[in-house]
Design a protein around this motif. Structure first.
Motif, mmCIF file in Angstrom:
data_model
loop_
_atom_site.group_PDB
_atom_site.id
_atom_site.type_symbol
_atom_site.label_atom_id
_atom_site.label_comp_id
_atom_site.label_asym_id
_atom_site.label_seq_id
_atom_site.Cartn_x
_atom_site.Cartn_y
_atom_site.Cartn_z
ATOM 1 N N THR A 1 77.624 37.167 72.242
ATOM 2 C CA THR A 1 77.204 36.983 70.989
ATOM 3 C C THR A 1 77.528 38.084 70.001
ATOM 4 O O THR A 1 77.729 38.243 68.921
ATOM 5 N N ASP A 2 77.856 39.237 70.703
ATOM 6 C CA ASP A 2 78.614 40.456 70.393
ATOM 7 C C ASP A 2 79.604 40.158 69.101
ATOM 8 O O ASP A 2 79.608 40.876 68.367
ATOM 9 N N TRP A 3 80.437 39.173 69.444
ATOM 10 C CA TRP A 3 81.586 38.856 68.649
ATOM 11 C C TRP A 3 80.955 38.523 67.089
ATOM 12 O O TRP A 3 81.489 39.039 66.291
ATOM 13 N N LEU A 4 80.014 37.408 67.297
ATOM 14 C CA LEU A 4 79.567 36.944 65.993
ATOM 15 C C LEU A 4 78.872 38.334 65.223
ATOM 16 O O LEU A 4 78.970 38.333 63.744
ATOM 17 N N GLY B 1 69.777 35.839 71.441
ATOM 18 C CA GLY B 1 69.322 35.646 70.168
ATOM 19 C C GLY B 1 68.835 34.383 69.828
ATOM 20 O O GLY B 1 68.062 34.112 69.015
ATOM 21 N N GLY B 2 69.271 33.331 70.632
ATOM 22 C CA GLY B 2 69.020 31.771 70.363
ATOM 23 C C GLY B 2 69.756 31.188 69.336
ATOM 24 O O GLY B 2 70.500 31.810 68.439
ATOM 25 N N PHE B 3 70.049 29.951 69.365
ATOM 26 C CA PHE B 3 70.627 29.180 68.402
ATOM 27 C C PHE B 3 70.416 29.304 67.002
ATOM 28 O O PHE B 3 71.317 29.380 66.118
ATOM 29 N N GLU B 4 69.055 29.405 66.680
ATOM 30 C CA GLU B 4 68.531 29.558 65.411
ATOM 31 C C GLU B 4 69.093 30.573 64.649
ATOM 32 O O GLU B 4 69.658 30.639 63.625
ATOM 33 N N THR B 5 69.064 31.857 65.338
ATOM 34 C CA THR B 5 69.645 33.045 64.715
ATOM 35 C C THR B 5 71.005 33.049 64.577
ATOM 36 O O THR B 5 71.663 33.389 63.491
ATOM 37 N N CYS B 6 72.052 32.499 65.647
ATOM 38 C CA CYS B 6 73.358 32.386 65.494
ATOM 39 C C CYS B 6 73.676 31.332 64.191
ATOM 40 O O CYS B 6 74.668 31.578 63.535
ATOM 41 N N ASN B 7 72.941 30.282 64.156
ATOM 42 C CA ASN B 7 73.063 29.370 63.006
ATOM 43 C C ASN B 7 72.983 30.031 61.840
ATOM 44 O O ASN B 7 73.815 29.807 60.849
ATOM 45 N N ASP B 8 71.833 30.899 61.737
ATOM 46 C CA ASP B 8 71.710 31.696 60.348
ATOM 47 C C ASP B 8 72.653 32.545 59.919
ATOM 48 O O ASP B 8 73.278 32.575 58.745
ATOM 49 N N ILE B 9 73.228 33.200 60.824
ATOM 50 C CA ILE B 9 74.324 34.093 60.606
ATOM 51 C C ILE B 9 75.742 33.457 60.301
ATOM 52 O O ILE B 9 76.390 33.949 59.335
ATOM 53 N N THR B 10 75.942 32.348 61.043
ATOM 54 C CA THR B 10 77.076 31.452 60.780
ATOM 55 C C THR B 10 77.085 31.090 59.341
ATOM 56 O O THR B 10 78.186 30.956 58.610
ATOM 57 N N ARG B 11 76.153 30.377 59.047
ATOM 58 C CA ARG B 11 75.884 29.756 57.718
ATOM 59 C C ARG B 11 75.784 30.579 56.665
ATOM 60 O O ARG B 11 76.357 30.407 55.350
ATOM 61 N N ALA B 12 75.327 31.950 56.720
ATOM 62 C CA ALA B 12 75.382 33.008 55.829
ATOM 63 C C ALA B 12 76.708 33.257 55.460
ATOM 64 O O ALA B 12 77.045 33.553 54.314
#
Length: 819
Positions: free
Chosen positions: A795-798, A725-736
């Protein structure tokens, strides 16, 4: 997992530092290279340079931990502050190496707001109260205080030379300034750093010369090309320096409102192209906009898109100095306002004790503010701006009861766009043997103040370059109370004055860029208000884009679009009569239909029905007419529409905000019935999706409402480069979900990682790629050092945590090799 045993050498002093160096006239190439070498030799890593011309800055602020610079006037400075990364001078590196430990960054910032940066003072033989007040002021404004002399001391604060520290400095001839406490007092009153010379012991000028005695004009700052006189429309631009590359890869739009002839416009265009830039006629294709006024379609669009917006004076300054500068750094480098500051038109102002470019600068600033400037002083003058309290004009001002203030009153009134009180002590303070011309021109434009000119609901959207002609612009402004259509019908040839009721956009958490440079002491923590403002501006621009394109098309049609009915976009349900405008001759037509205030902010994801842009645009217009505004970001939505449960970025992020989740059938029902239908029977029901993702959508939304976006609030999530998914997607989900996401490319601890990990678990999201596996050992070591349990997850954990809105520490998420 066991911590690896290491036989390697201990890490260097800067082993957690990722730096980027900004060369300038205050940080030479030689000094930058020397600093770079010292950092690399002590374990630091240099950030990767970005060469993409569409990127505003040549590095990634999220990657760096420190920016090394001689000043804060460089592209990307605001983005670095938003990312909460420190900007430091090379002295920080030298001091850290000398002390053999990382020095605190605050005393080594080049930020002019912290004007005592670089000052390391010690106080001798002063009363305890005075000593504490001075030390507090030094620390607050970026300086340091120590109780003893050291090789880092720059100033001694004393009343006389009768003490051991002062005698030691004199005997050893140390490069330390011994100053009276009056210097700190005057600096703090003005919120500026003035020259120490009149306060230096053993023979201070302020004690031996009367304040009324003449004082030569100081050299003052370089104010060439900071005012309109040096960039008049009739003057040719200055010849740029060799290797002038300020506009490399940038597309520049020269505004239609610039008062320059075609020949001069051609000369400016040639210089920009020689500087590796390009000229464009389309604001949607531009990186830089140069205009004269804070109004018009191009100005508003450029500002909302976050382009660099400046005046012709700003452009000339860069030509002359051969380097980039922020157009907000100098007051007259930003476009002006017709009519000036509301209320300033009654002021009649004259100037005293300023000379050269400083005087010309103030004359231009007075007129730009909307006041009247007079060279001589008469009884009908309302204000005298003076650099000292002594002159013939000063004596007359006291006799005639005319307000006597320093230039800070005018500058800060202009920066904040309101007439400030002349009774503020800052504006009536005049140090006895200092000419305040030495600190003229240091005030910067307040970014939050200028938002009123392009973010207000009633912002003027007059077509650029056609005074007296108006067009209809439909602007969707999704701040608080939703959309509003604004149509203006001015009198032919009438000048538009500044709105008396204009107010800046209210933001819940304004970032550091929303403060005047000298308004208040900068905070060490930057909030995310500016990010939210950008998201809201993006939403507005999205709705504005079709009208911009339509207008540009109509402009090319013979006869223009000013005296005819304006055609509607394809698929629109409006009639032609609803969008007729008043012609320039004054013929009255029907007024536009009043828009419904949006009550629903809709985010659509996973829908294939809008693959045809014309249909999507038409549907969104119809939805907006009935009170449903389509928004581009999850944090803006009240409703989420999807055909089924999907693990798209928008769907997963939106869950954190607990919206009403409906099926696409609800959107289609609204369009079919031309009204907002009840959502109850259209709530998304997807048993197969819930089974597939092992979740219950109603339960997830219920938990999200309770979590309030704080599911990951105390967690720092690290991401390897190859993560799915890439860092940007993980970053957006984490920040949300309230967490912090760190790009773990270097295998080093992030600058924003807390010293103590709450919950005792540290997560690295990784793939099984060889490149990611190299980061596993450094991550495990770092986690152990922080006293946390290292977990290397897929990534499935996030995704599952965000979808279910609950944290589950399950071995099934572990990378197979780490189970």
């Amino acid at each position: 997992m066991e911590a690896p045993t290491s036989t390697s050498e201990p890490p260097g002093l800067f082993n957690e530092v990722v730096f980027y160096t900004v060369e300038s006239d205050k940080l030479s190439k030689e000094e930058a290279e020397k600093t770079r070498k010292a950092l690399l030799e002590n374990g630091a890593r240099e950030a990767e340079r970005i060469t993409d011309p569409d990127k505003r800055i040549p590095f990634d602020p999220a990657e760096v931990t420190h920016v090394i610079a001689g000043d804060v006037d460089f592209p990307g400075q605001l983005e670095v502050e938003e990312a909460m990364k420190p900007i430091v001078t090379p002295q920080w590196v030298q001091t850290s190496i000398a002390k053999k430990r990382i020095a605190h960054v605050r005393p080594y910032t080049p930020d002019p707001r912290l004007f005592f940066s670089g000052v390391n003072a010690t106080v001798v033989e002063l009363p305890v109260g005075d000593k504490e007040a001075i030390c507090g002021g030094i620390l607050a404004m970026g300086g340091q205080y120590s109780s003893s002399l050291s090789k880092f001391t720059t100033h001694i604060v004393a009343l006389n030379m009768d003490n051991e520290k002062c005698k030691h400095v004199m005997v050893k001839k140390l490069p330390i300034k011994i100053v009276l406490p009056h210097w700190f007092d005057d600096c703090l009153k003005l919120n500026r750093r003035i020259d120490e010379q009149p306060y230096l012991l053993p023979n201070p000028e302020i004690e031996r010369i009367d304040s009324a005695q003449p004082l030569p004009l100081p050299r003052g700052p370089d104010l060439t090309y900071t005012h309109a006189n040096s960039a008049a429309a009739s003057k040719a631009p200055p010849s740029p320096r060799p290797n002038f590359k300020v506009f490399m890869g940038k597309r520049v739009l020269l505004g239609k409102d610039l008062d320059i002839n075609p020949r001069l416009r051609g000369v400016i265009s040639d210089i920009i192209q020689q500087a590796r830039g390009e000229i464009t006629e389309d604001v949607l294709d531009a990186h830089v906009y140069v205009g004269q006024w804070r109004e018009g379609l191009d100005y508003v669009t450029a500002s909302r898109r976050g382009l660099d917006v400046g005046s012709l004076t700003w452009l000339y300054w860069m030509f002359a100095h051969g380097k980039w500068t922020n157009p907000l750094k100098r007051l007259l480098h930003y476009p002006l306002v017709k009519g000036g500051i509301p209320g300033m038109e009654k002021a009649i102002i004259t100037v005293s004790n300023y000379g050269g470019d400083a005087r010309l600068y103030l004359e231009n600033l007075i007129e730009a503010a909307g006041a009247k400037f007079t060279k001589s002083m008469k009884a009908d003058n309302t204000h005298l701006i003076t650099a000292r309290a002594h002159s013939e004009k000063c004596a007359a001002a006291k006799e005639w009861n005319i307000h006597m203030v320093n230039h800070l009153w005018l500058e800060e009134s202009y920066a904040k766009w309101k007439v400030l009180s002349v009774t503020d002590p800052k504006y009536t303070h005049f140090p006895t043997r200092t000419n305040l011309m030495e600190v003229v021109g240091q005030t910067q434009i307040c970014p939050r103040t200028i938002q009123q000119f392009y973010d207000d609901e009633d912002v003027d959207m007059t077509s650029d370059g056609e005074p007296g002609h108006e067009m209809v612009i439909r602007t969707a402004t999704s701040v608080g109370d939703g959309s509003k259509e604004h149509v203006t019908f001015p009198e032919k040839g009438r000048k538009k004055a500044a709105r008396p009721d204009a107010r800046p956009l209210e933001l819940a958490t304004p970032s550091s860029r929303n403060k005047s440079a000298f308004d208040e002491t900068p905070s060490s923590v930057t909030t995310n208000g500016s990010r939210r403002a950008k998201e809201q501006a993006t939403a507005r621009l999205h709705d504005l884009a079709p009208d911009i394109a339509l207008y540009e098309k109509e402009k090319k049609r013979k006869g223009g679009c000013l005296t005819h009915k304006r055609p509607m976009s394809a698929g629109s349900d409006h009639t032609g009569d609803e969008d007729e405008v008043v012609s320039v001759e004054g013929t009255k037509n029907k007024k536009p239909k009043k828009k419904v205030k949006p009550t629903v902010k809709l985010l659509v994801t996973g829908y294939d029905g809008w693959k045809v842009p014309a249909r999507e645009d038409a549907d969104k217009r119809r939805l907006l007419d009935m009170g449903i505004q389509c928004v581009p970001e999850p944090n803006l939505c009240t409703h989420l529409a999807a055909p089924k449960i999907v693990r798209t970025r928008n769907f997963v992020c939106a869950i954190a905000y607990a919206p009403i989740v409906v099926s696409i059938a609800w959107v289609e029902a609204c369009l079919n019935e031309d009204r907002i239908v009840d959502t109850q029977k259209y709530l998304l029901a997807d048993p197969d999706g819930e089974s597939r993702f092992n979740m219950s959508l109603p339960q997830s939304l219920s938990r999200a409402a309770q979590n309030k976006g704080k599911l990951l609030e105390t967690h720092v999530i690290y991401c390897a480069p190859g993560v799915a998914g890439g860092f940007e997607t993980c970053n957006d989900i984490t920040r949300a979900n309230g967490g912090i996401c760190v790009n773990f490319k270097s295998g080093k601890r992030g600058a924003n990682t807390p010293d103590e990990i709450e919950g005792g678990k540290l997560v690295l999201l990784s793939s099984e790629a060889a490149g990611d596996q190299k980061l596993w050992k450094p991550f495990v070591t770092m986690a152990k050092q922080l006293g946390a349990e290292p977990l290397i997850y897929k990534t499935d954990w996030l995704l599952d945590s965000a979808m279910k809105q609950v944290l589950r520490w399950d071995d099934k998420y572990l990378i197979p090799q780490k189970k």
